[in-house]
Design a protein around this motif. Structure first.
Motif, PDB file in Angstrom:
ATOM      1  N   ASP A  51       0.818  -1.208   0.000  1.00  0.00           N
ATOM      2  CA  ASP A  51       0.000   0.000   0.000  1.00  0.00           C
ATOM      3  C   ASP A  51       0.847   1.250   0.000  1.00  0.00           C
ATOM      4  OD1 ASP A  51      -2.749  -1.234   0.542  1.00  0.00           O
ATOM      5  OD2 ASP A  51      -1.484  -2.126   2.098  1.00  0.00           O
ATOM      6  N   VAL A  52       2.032   1.132   0.560  1.00  0.00           N
ATOM      7  CA  VAL A  52       2.848   2.329   0.739  1.00  0.00           C
ATOM      8  C   VAL A  52       4.326   1.924   0.782  1.00  0.00           C
ATOM      9  CG1 VAL A  52       2.400   2.243   3.242  1.00  0.00           C
ATOM     10  CG2 VAL A  52       3.196   4.362   2.244  1.00  0.00           C
ATOM     11  N   VAL A  53       5.160   2.802   0.229  1.00  0.00           N
ATOM     12  CA  VAL A  53       6.611   2.619   0.275  1.00  0.00           C
ATOM     13  C   VAL A  53       7.185   3.675   1.203  1.00  0.00           C
ATOM     14  CG1 VAL A  53       8.745   2.806  -1.077  1.00  0.00           C
ATOM     15  CG2 VAL A  53       6.739   1.717  -2.079  1.00  0.00           C
ATOM     16  N   VAL A  54       8.141   3.271   2.025  1.00  0.00           N
ATOM     17  CA  VAL A  54       8.937   4.240   2.771  1.00  0.00           C
ATOM     18  C   VAL A  54      10.385   3.988   2.390  1.00  0.00           C
ATOM     19  CG1 VAL A  54       7.422   4.584   4.761  1.00  0.00           C
ATOM     20  CG2 VAL A  54       9.027   2.675   4.759  1.00  0.00           C
ATOM     21  N   ALA A  55      11.218   5.015   2.463  1.00  0.00           N
ATOM     22  CA  ALA A  55      12.621   4.783   2.119  1.00  0.00           C
ATOM     23  C   ALA A  55      13.488   5.924   2.593  1.00  0.00           C
ATOM     24  CB  ALA A  55      12.791   4.612   0.612  1.00  0.00           C
ATOM     25  N   SER A  56      14.753   5.580   2.767  1.00  0.00           N
ATOM     26  CA  SER A  56      15.778   6.596   2.932  1.00  0.00           C
ATOM     27  C   SER A  56      16.319   6.923   1.546  1.00  0.00           C
ATOM     28  CB  SER A  56      16.908   6.067   3.819  1.00  0.00           C
ATOM     29  OG  SER A  56      18.002   6.970   3.749  1.00  0.00           O
ATOM     30  N   GLY A  57      16.220   8.190   1.181  1.00  0.00           N
ATOM     31  CA  GLY A  57      16.827   8.642  -0.078  1.00  0.00           C
ATOM     32  C   GLY A  57      18.274   9.044   0.120  1.00  0.00           C
ATOM     33  N   THR A  58      18.732   8.917   1.357  1.00  0.00           N
ATOM     34  CA  THR A  58      20.121   9.229   1.699  1.00  0.00           C
ATOM     35  C   THR A  58      21.088   8.259   1.021  1.00  0.00           C
ATOM     36  OG1 THR A  58      19.219   9.823   3.873  1.00  0.00           O
ATOM     37  CG2 THR A  58      21.610   9.591   3.727  1.00  0.00           C
ATOM     38  N   LYS A  59      20.598   7.061   0.727  1.00  0.00           N
ATOM     39  CA  LYS A  59      21.469   5.961   0.270  1.00  0.00           C
ATOM     40  C   LYS A  59      21.598   5.990  -1.255  1.00  0.00           C
ATOM     41  CE  LYS A  59      20.930   5.015   4.610  1.00  0.00           C
ATOM     42  NZ  LYS A  59      21.884   5.515   5.582  1.00  0.00           N
ATOM     43  N   ALA A  60      21.370   4.857  -1.896  1.00  0.00           N
ATOM     44  CA  ALA A  60      21.645   4.762  -3.333  1.00  0.00           C
ATOM     45  C   ALA A  60      20.776   5.703  -4.158  1.00  0.00           C
ATOM     46  CB  ALA A  60      21.456   3.321  -3.800  1.00  0.00           C
ATOM     47  N   LEU A  61      19.579   6.011  -3.703  1.00  0.00           N
ATOM     48  CA  LEU A  61      18.686   6.843  -4.516  1.00  0.00           C
ATOM     49  C   LEU A  61      19.393   8.126  -4.953  1.00  0.00           C
ATOM     50  CD1 LEU A  61      15.557   6.979  -5.432  1.00  0.00           C
ATOM     51  CD2 LEU A  61      15.479   8.814  -3.743  1.00  0.00           C
ATOM     52  N   THR A  62      20.054   8.779  -3.998  1.00  0.00           N
ATOM     53  CA  THR A  62      20.766  10.015  -4.339  1.00  0.00           C
ATOM     54  C   THR A  62      22.265   9.760  -4.473  1.00  0.00           C
ATOM     55  OG1 THR A  62      20.884  10.687  -2.029  1.00  0.00           O
ATOM     56  CG2 THR A  62      19.007  11.478  -3.296  1.00  0.00           C
ATOM     57  N   GLY A  63      22.813   8.886  -3.657  1.00  0.00           N
ATOM     58  CA  GLY A  63      24.084   8.244  -3.955  1.00  0.00           C
ATOM     59  C   GLY A  63      25.380   9.037  -3.879  1.00  0.00           C
ATOM     60  N   HIS A  64      25.353  10.280  -3.406  1.00  0.00           N
ATOM     61  CA  HIS A  64      26.601  11.048  -3.387  1.00  0.00           C
ATOM     62  C   HIS A  64      27.098  11.335  -1.972  1.00  0.00           C
ATOM     63  CE1 HIS A  64      25.552  11.473  -7.571  1.00  0.00           C
ATOM     64  NE2 HIS A  64      26.679  12.098  -7.821  1.00  0.00           N
ATOM     65  N   SER A  65      26.488  10.699  -0.990  1.00  0.00           N
ATOM     66  CA  SER A  65      26.928  10.814   0.407  1.00  0.00           C
ATOM     67  C   SER A  65      26.964  12.263   0.887  1.00  0.00           C
ATOM     68  CB  SER A  65      28.314  10.172   0.587  1.00  0.00           C
ATOM     69  OG  SER A  65      28.321   8.853   0.087  1.00  0.00           O
ATOM     70  N   ASP A  66      26.078  13.095   0.341  1.00  0.00           N
ATOM     71  CA  ASP A  66      26.148  14.513   0.720  1.00  0.00           C
ATOM     72  C   ASP A  66      24.831  15.080   1.232  1.00  0.00           C
ATOM     73  OD1 ASP A  66      24.807  14.432  -1.681  1.00  0.00           O
ATOM     74  OD2 ASP A  66      26.260  15.632  -2.809  1.00  0.00           O
ATOM     75  N   LEU A  67      23.824  14.230   1.420  1.00  0.00           N
ATOM     76  CA  LEU A  67      22.556  14.767   1.937  1.00  0.00           C
ATOM     77  C   LEU A  67      21.751  13.670   2.614  1.00  0.00           C
ATOM     78  CD1 LEU A  67      20.051  13.730  -0.127  1.00  0.00           C
ATOM     79  CD2 LEU A  67      21.166  15.369  -1.624  1.00  0.00           C
ATOM     80  N   LEU A  68      20.789  14.099   3.415  1.00  0.00           N
ATOM     81  CA  LEU A  68      19.819  13.195   4.035  1.00  0.00           C
ATOM     82  C   LEU A  68      18.457  13.446   3.397  1.00  0.00           C
ATOM     83  CD1 LEU A  68      20.933  13.723   7.714  1.00  0.00           C
ATOM     84  CD2 LEU A  68      21.026  11.548   6.539  1.00  0.00           C
ATOM     85  N   LEU A  69      17.733  12.358   3.158  1.00  0.00           N
ATOM     86  CA  LEU A  69      16.421  12.488   2.522  1.00  0.00           C
ATOM     87  C   LEU A  69      15.601  11.246   2.830  1.00  0.00           C
ATOM     88  CD1 LEU A  69      14.951  14.361   0.262  1.00  0.00           C
ATOM     89  CD2 LEU A  69      15.447  12.452  -1.257  1.00  0.00           C
ATOM     90  N   GLY A  70      14.309  11.405   2.887  1.00  0.00           N
ATOM     91  CA  GLY A  70      13.418  10.250   2.996  1.00  0.00           C
ATOM     92  C   GLY A  70      12.171  10.509   2.188  1.00  0.00           C
ATOM     93  N   TYR A  71      11.388   9.448   1.941  1.00  0.00           N
ATOM     94  CA  TYR A  71      10.117   9.677   1.252  1.00  0.00           C
ATOM     95  C   TYR A  71       9.109   8.587   1.574  1.00  0.00           C
ATOM     96  CZ  TYR A  71      11.597   6.253  -2.350  1.00  0.00           C
ATOM     97  OH  TYR A  71      12.005   5.116  -3.008  1.00  0.00           O
TER      98      TYR A  71
END
Ligand SMILES: Cc1ncc(COP(=O)(O)O)c(C=O)c1O
Length: 375
Positions: free
Chosen positions: A191-211
Motif C-alpha cells: 500500500d505504501v513505500v517508505v525509504a531513505s533517499g540518503t542511500k543509493a537513490l541520491t548516492g553522493h553521500s552529501d545529503l539526508l532524505l526520505g520519502y
C-alpha cells in the motif's frame, strides 16, 4: 518532461520530474529558497500553490514528481528516511493498534517502536524478514524491509501483502536498499513505500532524505498533514541536489551491482571469509525470491571476518574501501555493524559497492584481505 511507461530505466531517470521544455529555461530549475512567498492580496494562498515554505516548495514538488514516476505513486519527501518512516507510523497508528515490524531491519526503527510507539499504547510485534510471521488478524500495519539492512534477507512481498490485506492490514515496504529501480513495491501489492533517499537513490553521500510513496489518498493525506505539522521537510537545496543526483541512478546502480557481484563471488570463494550474503549470488538463501521480485540486484553485500581486529586490519590495508556507515554512495564503504549496536556478530561487515572500476576494487579487496596494500 515526464517519462513514458515504455521508457527504459536510464531514460526514466534523466527525465523524471523535469518540467516541459521552455526556451531559455534550464532542464532542472534551480532551488527555490523561500520561507514566505508573495501572496495575492485578495485571494491569499488560494491563488498559488506556494504560500509558506513548510507545506509548499516548488523544488520539493519537482523531486516528488520524479520519485513518484519511478515508484509509481504519489510521493512526499521528508528530511530523512527516519522522518519518513516514523512519520508514516505516527500518521497511521493509534493507541490500541498493532504493528508488525522487521526483527532484522534498520535498528533505529525497532528502537523507535519500543520507545515511542509502545509508549503511546501501540502493540509492537517483530518478525524476521524471512518469517515466520504472526497472524495478521487485528493488525493495522505490517512494515517489511526488503532486502533487509544489514542481513540482506528478502521478504515475499506479494504473498505477505495478500495475507495482510485478507486480514484488513496495511502493508508498507522499506525500499531503501533496492531503490525504485530495483523494486516496485506498489506493483507487488504494498500500500505504501517508505525509504531513505540518503542511500543509493541520491548516492553522493552529501545529503539526508526520505520519502513516502503511495497510490492511496487515504494514506497520502494524513502523511502530508503529519509532515506539515511536524515540519520534517528537506530544505530546497537538498531537494534540488537529490533531483540532480537521481538522473544518474540507473548508471550508478549498474556499476554498484556489477561490483557487488564481483566481490560476492570473490569473498564466497575464500576460506577465510564466512557468511557471504548477496541476494544475487546463486546459492544465497534469498536468491530465488530476489530473482523473482527484484528488477536488479543491490550494490550491498555482507560477510563475516571473524572479529573486530581483522575488520580493522582489512579497512586499514584497503585503499578503495572507506570505513564509513551508510551505503549506496559513489565510494565503496564498509561498516562493522556491531560498533553501532546492531545485533550482528563482532566481525560482521556490511560492504557497499561504489562505482569504482570492478577490476580495481577486486584487486584492492583481495590485497586488503591478505593484509597488504595493493601492488
Ligand atoms: C533500510 C533503512 N531504512 C531507513 C533508514 C533511515 O534513513 P536515514 O538515515 O536517511 O534517516 C536507513 C538508514 O540507514 C536504512 O538503512
Amino acid at each position: 518532461m515526464g517519462t513514458d511507461s515504455a521508457d527504459g530505466d536510464g531514460t526514466r531517470c534523466v527525465r523524471a520530474g523535469l518540467p516541459e521544455p521552455a526556451p531559455g529555461q534550464p532542464f532542472l530549475p534551480g532551488p527555490v529558497f523561500a520561507a514566505p512567498y508573495h501572496l495575492d492580496p485578495r485571494q491569499g494562498p488560494a491563488a498559488t500553490p506556494n504560500g509558506y515554505g513548510r507545506p509548499d516548495n516548488p523544488t520539493r514538488r519537482l523531486l516528488e514528481a520524479a520519485i513518484g514516476e519511478l515508484e509509481g505513486g504519489d510521493v512526499r519527501v521528508f528530511a530523512s528516511g527516519q522522518a519518513a518512516i516514523t512519520g508514516l507510523l505516527l500518521a497511521v497508528l493509534r493507541p490500541g493498534d498493532t504493528v508488525v515490524l522487521p526483527a532484522d531491519g534498520y535498528f533505529p526503527v525497532r528502537a523507535f517502536a519500543t520507545d515511542t510507539l509502545a509508549g503511546i499504547g501501540v502493540r509492537v510485534l517483530f518478525a524476521p524478514t524471512v518469517g515466520p510471521y504472526p497472524s495478521f488478524a487485528g493488525v493495522r500495519l505490517v512494515l517489511l524491509e526488503s532486502p533487509a539492512n544489514p542481513g540482506l534477507d528478502v521478504a515475499d512481498v506479494p504473498a505477505l501483502a495478500a495475507a495482510a490485506h485478507a486480514a484488513g492490514a496495511l502493508v508498507a515496504v522499506d525500499n531503501t536498499t533496492a531503490t525504485p529501480l530495483g523494486q516496485r513495491p506498489l506493483d507487488l501489492g504494498a500500500d505504501v513505500v517508505v525509504a531513505s533517499g540518503t542511500k543509493a537513490l541520491t548516492g553522493h553521500s552529501d545529503l539526508l532524505l526520505g520519502y513516502v510513496a503511495t497510490r492511496s489518498a487515504g494514506l497520502l493525506d494524513p502523511v502530508t498533514a503529519w509532515r506539515t505539522m511536524t515540519g520534517a521537510v528537506p530544505g530546497a537545496f537538498d531537494a534540488w541536489l537529490a533531483h540532480r543526483s537521481l538522473a544518474t541512478l540507473d548508471l550508478r546502480l549498474a556499476r554498484q551491482s556489477a561490483n557487488a557481484e564481483a566481490l560476492a563471488r570473490l569473498l564466497a570463494g575464500r576460506p577465510d571469509v564466512t557468511g557471504v550474503r548477496w541476494p544475487g549470488l546463486p546459492g544465497d538463501p534469498a536468491y530465488a525470491l530476489a530473482s523473482a521480485q527484484l528488477r536488479r540486484m543491490p550494490g550491498v553485500l555482507s560477510f563475516d571476518l571473524g572479529d573486530a581486529e581483522r575488520v580493522a586490519r582489512f579497512l586499514t590495508a584497503s585503499r578503495l574501501v572507506a570505513a564509513a556507515t551508510s551505503f549506496g554512495g559513489l565510494h565503496t564503504t564498509a561498516d562493522r555493524r556491531a560498533q553501532w549496536g546492531d545485533d550482528t556478530p563482532p566481525g560482521f561487515v556490511r560492504l557497499s559497492c561504489g562505482v569504482e572500476d570492478t577490476a580495481d576494487l577486486v584487486a584492492d579487496v583481495t590485497a586488503a584481505l591478505q593484509g597488504r596494500a595493493p601492488c
